[in-house]
Design a protein around this motif. Structure first.
Motif, PDB file in Angstrom:
ATOM      1  N   SER A  66      -2.517  31.959  21.519  1.00 49.51           N
ATOM      2  CA  SER A  66      -3.626  31.028  21.277  1.00 49.51           C
ATOM      3  C   SER A  66      -4.758  31.689  20.509  1.00 49.51           C
ATOM      4  N   LEU A  67      -4.987  32.975  20.768  1.00 45.89           N
ATOM      5  CA  LEU A  67      -6.026  33.691  20.044  1.00 45.89           C
ATOM      6  C   LEU A  67      -5.636  33.939  18.593  1.00 45.89           C
ATOM      7  N   ASP A  68      -4.342  34.075  18.332  1.00 43.49           N
ATOM      8  CA  ASP A  68      -3.882  34.355  16.971  1.00 43.49           C
ATOM      9  C   ASP A  68      -4.101  33.171  16.043  1.00 43.49           C
ATOM     10  N   SER A  69      -3.748  31.969  16.500  1.00 46.60           N
ATOM     11  CA  SER A  69      -3.908  30.781  15.648  1.00 46.60           C
ATOM     12  C   SER A  69      -3.774  29.517  16.478  1.00 46.60           C
ATOM     13  N   ILE A  70      -4.094  28.385  15.849  1.00 52.26           N
ATOM     14  CA  ILE A  70      -3.978  27.086  16.513  1.00 52.26           C
ATOM     15  C   ILE A  70      -2.529  26.765  16.828  1.00 52.26           C
ATOM     16  N   ASP A  71      -1.605  27.359  16.083  1.00 52.54           N
ATOM     17  CA  ASP A  71      -0.183  27.120  16.338  1.00 52.54           C
ATOM     18  C   ASP A  71       0.245  27.670  17.688  1.00 52.54           C
ATOM     19  N   GLY A  72      -0.580  28.561  18.254  1.00 52.43           N
ATOM     20  CA  GLY A  72      -0.228  29.161  19.533  1.00 52.43           C
ATOM     21  C   GLY A  72      -0.258  28.189  20.697  1.00 52.43           C
ATOM     22  N   VAL A  73      -0.906  27.028  20.526  1.00 48.60           N
ATOM     23  CA  VAL A  73      -0.964  26.052  21.619  1.00 48.60           C
ATOM     24  C   VAL A  73       0.248  25.125  21.615  1.00 48.60           C
ATOM     25  N   LYS A  74       1.071  25.242  20.597  1.00 53.32           N
ATOM     26  CA  LYS A  74       2.282  24.414  20.564  1.00 53.32           C
ATOM     27  C   LYS A  74       3.207  24.833  21.687  1.00 53.32           C
ATOM     28  N   GLY A  75       3.737  23.851  22.368  1.00 53.40           N
ATOM     29  CA  GLY A  75       4.553  24.130  23.539  1.00 53.40           C
ATOM     30  C   GLY A  75       3.765  24.079  24.829  1.00 53.40           C
ATOM     31  N   THR A  76       2.440  23.885  24.716  1.00 61.52           N
ATOM     32  CA  THR A  76       1.607  23.742  25.911  1.00 61.52           C
ATOM     33  C   THR A  76       1.328  22.262  26.163  1.00 61.52           C
ATOM     34  N   ALA A  77       0.587  21.995  27.238  1.00 61.09           N
ATOM     35  CA  ALA A  77       0.310  20.603  27.627  1.00 61.09           C
ATOM     36  C   ALA A  77      -0.576  19.881  26.624  1.00 61.09           C
ATOM     37  N   VAL A  78      -1.341  20.607  25.824  1.00 64.62           N
ATOM     38  CA  VAL A  78      -2.281  19.961  24.904  1.00 64.62           C
ATOM     39  C   VAL A  78      -1.674  19.683  23.528  1.00 64.62           C
ATOM     40  N   GLU A  79      -0.454  20.113  23.304  1.00 71.86           N
ATOM     41  CA  GLU A  79       0.141  19.960  21.972  1.00 71.86           C
ATOM     42  C   GLU A  79       0.151  18.508  21.509  1.00 71.86           C
ATOM     43  N   ILE A  80       0.427  17.589  22.433  1.00 78.38           N
ATOM     44  CA  ILE A  80       0.532  16.174  22.060  1.00 78.38           C
ATOM     45  C   ILE A  80      -0.809  15.615  21.593  1.00 78.38           C
ATOM     46  N   GLN A  81      -1.901  16.281  21.925  1.00 82.51           N
ATOM     47  CA  GLN A  81      -3.230  15.787  21.556  1.00 82.51           C
ATOM     48  C   GLN A  81      -3.725  16.333  20.217  1.00 82.51           C
ATOM     49  N   LEU A  82      -2.994  17.269  19.623  1.00 84.22           N
ATOM     50  CA  LEU A  82      -3.400  17.834  18.344  1.00 84.22           C
ATOM     51  C   LEU A  82      -3.361  16.770  17.252  1.00 84.22           C
ATOM     52  N   LEU A  83      -4.300  16.849  16.321  1.00 90.12           N
ATOM     53  CA  LEU A  83      -4.395  15.882  15.224  1.00 90.12           C
ATOM     54  C   LEU A  83      -4.163  16.569  13.887  1.00 90.12           C
ATOM     55  N   ASP A  84      -3.640  15.804  12.934  1.00 91.01           N
ATOM     56  CA  ASP A  84      -3.411  16.292  11.578  1.00 91.01           C
ATOM     57  C   ASP A  84      -4.598  15.877  10.706  1.00 91.01           C
ATOM     58  N   PRO A  85      -5.314  16.840  10.111  1.00 92.13           N
ATOM     59  CA  PRO A  85      -6.499  16.477   9.317  1.00 92.13           C
ATOM     60  C   PRO A  85      -6.184  15.637   8.083  1.00 92.13           C
ATOM     61  N   GLU A  86      -4.944  15.656   7.629  1.00 90.44           N
ATOM     62  CA  GLU A  86      -4.578  14.921   6.419  1.00 90.44           C
ATOM     63  C   GLU A  86      -4.225  13.456   6.705  1.00 90.44           C
ATOM     64  N   SER A  87      -3.854  13.149   7.932  1.00 92.29           N
ATOM     65  CA  SER A  87      -3.415  11.781   8.231  1.00 92.29           C
ATOM     66  C   SER A  87      -4.258  11.075   9.290  1.00 92.29           C
ATOM     67  N   THR A  88      -5.147  11.795   9.939  1.00 93.75           N
ATOM     68  CA  THR A  88      -5.986  11.197  10.980  1.00 93.75           C
ATOM     69  C   THR A  88      -7.009  10.242  10.362  1.00 93.75           C
ATOM     70  N   SER A  89      -7.275   9.147  11.042  1.00 95.15           N
ATOM     71  CA  SER A  89      -8.277   8.183  10.585  1.00 95.15           C
ATOM     72  C   SER A  89      -9.473   8.184  11.521  1.00 95.15           C
ATOM     73  N   LEU A  90     -10.627   7.823  10.969  1.00100.09           N
ATOM     74  CA  LEU A  90     -11.883   7.778  11.728  1.00100.09           C
ATOM     75  C   LEU A  90     -12.380   6.343  11.758  1.00100.09           C
ATOM     76  N   TRP A  91     -12.711   5.855  12.965  1.00100.19           N
ATOM     77  CA  TRP A  91     -13.131   4.459  13.145  1.00100.19           C
ATOM     78  C   TRP A  91     -14.465   4.395  13.877  1.00100.19           C
ATOM     79  N   ALA A  92     -15.260   3.411  13.494  1.00105.17           N
ATOM     80  CA  ALA A  92     -16.531   3.139  14.188  1.00105.17           C
ATOM     81  C   ALA A  92     -16.799   1.651  14.123  1.00105.17           C
ATOM     82  N   ALA A  93     -17.116   1.035  15.253  1.00104.00           N
ATOM     83  CA  ALA A  93     -17.407  -0.402  15.334  1.00104.00           C
ATOM     84  C   ALA A  93     -16.285  -1.239  14.739  1.00104.00           C
TER      85      ALA A  93
END
Length: 284
Positions: free
Chosen positions: A159-186
């Motif tokens: 996890s300290l080496d890179s963000i890829d280190g959290v893959k395989g953990t419980a939080v992996e499913i919550q990771l977002l892709d900056p290229e495809s994520t959308s932002l919504w308001a109201a």
């Protein structure tokens, strides 16, 4: 500064400051980076605390209770001066010495407090560089505790080496892709290629609650009119009122006549000063 309050379904979230002249692409990328780094930081904090208590992780082939291995498999367990059995059997049980352990706990707590959702109530906006600095502090404390380094399979090292280190953990499913994520308001999306001002106007003092959505998720659901805390308070009040009405319905219709305020001669006795006169030998 325009304040973006990122809110999640579980009540978690964070604040971020930007300007009306920021490109939506850059804004989404920055928000996703902070979102992912907060997830990474949680893995680091949990792993760092376990490291301070029970030392580095065992290899997958060696995972298991040390007591069982000693008693039934005749394996020799290496026990250092600070040995403490890991009840999960995942770590070797040899933590660092006291002052280094305290350092690990301190930097982990500092990182945890910075990314905590309580920063929303304190109105403290998060900064990606600040998160990285605090992660670097954890990395330095780990290097002091284990100069030879942690094993490649330890979740703290990965996890300290890179963000890829959290893959395989419980939080992996919550990771977002900056290229495809959308932002919504109201109920409306921040269109990529546009400016923040195209969506929010040019008032630099704007504050808006927004949500990040994965690709294909569509617009987020509407927020409930009342939150869980308000709902529980309303239910408690309703239940209390129902109990009061139930007691009133079961009470004797003439029960109030025994009350002091219903005594028709109370005022007369009060004016005559005889309200507290008692016959000798009687107790009331």
């Amino acid at each position: 500064m325009v304040v973006i309050s990122i809110k999640q379904a579980d009540g978690d979230g964070f604040l971020y400051e930007t300007t009306t002249e920021t490109q939506n692409n850059d804004l989404i990328k920055s928000l996703v980076e902070i979102h992912n780094e907060r997830l990474r930081a949680r893995v680091i904090v949990d792993g760092c605390r376990a490291l301070a208590l029970y030392g580095p992780m065992k290899h997958q082939s060696q995972v298991g209770s040390d007591e069982v291995k000693e008693k039934y498999m005749n394996e020799k367990i290496e026990k250092g001066p600070n040995y403490q059995t890991d009840p999960t059997g995942i770590r070797i049980g040899n933590p660092p010495e006291g002052n280094l352990r305290d350092t690990l706990e301190r930097v982990a707590k500092d990182l945890e407090e910075y990314i905590d959702k309580s920063q929303l109530k304190k109105r403290i906006a998060l900064d990606h560089a600040c998160i990285m600095d605090k992660i670097a502090n954890v990395r330095g404390a780990v290097m002091m505790s284990y100069p030879m380094g942690l094993p490649e399979w330890d979740v703290v090292k990965m996890s300290l080496d890179s963000i890829d280190g959290v893959k395989g953990t419980a939080v992996e499913i919550q990771l977002l892709d900056p290229e495809s994520t959308s932002l919504w308001a109201a109920g409306k999306e921040f269109q990529r290629g546009n400016l923040v001002s195209d969506r929010l106007g040019k008032n630099e003092k704007t504050k808006v609650i927004a949500k990040l959505q994965k690709k294909g998720s569509g617009p987020p659901g509407r927020e409930p009119i009342v939150n869980e805390e308000e709902r529980n308070a309303m239910m408690a009040h309703y239940f209390k009122r129902q109990e009061e009405l139930k007691r009133l319905s079961q009470a004797d219709d003439d029960d109030y006549l025994n009350s002091e305020w219903a005594d028709t001669k109370q005022m007369k006795r009060s004016l005559q000063g005889v309200t507290s006169i008692k016959a000798p030998g009687f107790k009331f």
